[in-house]
Write a protein that holds these residues in place. Structure first.
Motif, PDB file in Angstrom:
ATOM      1  N   TRP A 115       0.880  -1.197   0.054  1.00  0.00           N
ATOM      2  CA  TRP A 115      -0.072   0.131   0.060  1.00  0.00           C
ATOM      3  C   TRP A 115       0.741   1.203  -0.059  1.00  0.00           C
ATOM      4  CZ3 TRP A 115       0.707  -3.514   3.915  1.00  0.00           C
ATOM      5  CH2 TRP A 115       1.460  -3.052   5.059  1.00  0.00           C
ATOM      6  N   ARG A 158      -5.950   5.164  -1.836  1.00  0.00           N
ATOM      7  CA  ARG A 158      -6.614   4.009  -1.410  1.00  0.00           C
ATOM      8  C   ARG A 158      -6.137   2.810  -2.443  1.00  0.00           C
ATOM      9  NH1 ARG A 158     -12.293   6.276   0.412  1.00  0.00           N
ATOM     10  NH2 ARG A 158     -11.417   7.350   2.217  1.00  0.00           N
ATOM     11  N   LEU A 218      -4.353  -0.800  -2.874  1.00  0.00           N
ATOM     12  CA  LEU A 218      -3.987  -1.807  -2.419  1.00  0.00           C
ATOM     13  C   LEU A 218      -3.319  -3.154  -3.405  1.00  0.00           C
ATOM     14  CD1 LEU A 218      -3.563  -3.415   0.098  1.00  0.00           C
ATOM     15  CD2 LEU A 218      -5.907  -4.582   0.179  1.00  0.00           C
TER      16      LEU A 218
END
Length: 168
Positions: free
Chosen positions: A18, A78, A80
């Motif tokens: 991340w 955001r 991942l």
């Protein structure tokens, strides 16, 4: 380190990566509060005068713009990347902040892990090739983090390829 490599056994592993987030929710509140306090200081001098109403909208727009920019940055980060590695296959799922998830599958015996020190889109450009495609891994990581990730994944792929099942 913005990635986590977990070994679930001799032939199973999971990688989660991340982007860095330097500002946590408490820091966000502090930045907004400090900015509001700093913007309020000059307004104290004009309390009770019509000038306050002329300056107040500009202060509010600045505060809203900062709030919006930081919130947008959080939403854009955001990302991942979740990779499952087994002897049977490697599956990489990338969750994007806007848009669909992307999935890549390949046989670990045919995967090529490449680290390009210079000349790629970023320094220490890390890619995986296999299953007829080439995918980028950890573009948001720092160059030294991509080097460490490359070393960790190389070691893991060698272990997956060479593992002999003791029950055979």
């Amino acid at each position: 380190m913005p990635y986590e490599l977990t070994l679930d056994g001799p032939v199973r592993a999971r990688l989660r990566a991340w982007p860095h987030n330097a500002l946590n929710p408490r820091g966000f509140a502090m930045v907004i509060g400090m900015t509001a306090a700093t913007l309020a200081m000059p307004l104290i001098a004009v309390l009770g005068s019509p000038v306050l109403w002329g300056l107040l909208p500009f202060a509010a727009v600045v505060l809203w713009g900062l709030w919006f920019a930081i919130d947008r940055n959080w939403r854009d980060r955001r990302i991942l990347e979740d990779m499952s590695l087994t002897r049977e296959g490697v599956v990489l799922v990338r969750t994007n902040p806007r848009g669909p998830q992307q999935e890549w599958r390949a046989d670990p015996h045919w995967i090529t892990l490449t680290l390009t020190p210079r000349g790629g889109p970023v320094e220490q450009y890390l890619t995986l090739r296999g299953g007829g495609r080439e995918v980028e891994l950890g573009a948001y990581l720092m160059p030294d983090e991509r080097q460490r990730l490359h070393a960790d994944l190389s070691e893991l792929l060698i272990r997956l390829r060479s593992y002999q099942d003791p029950l055979r």
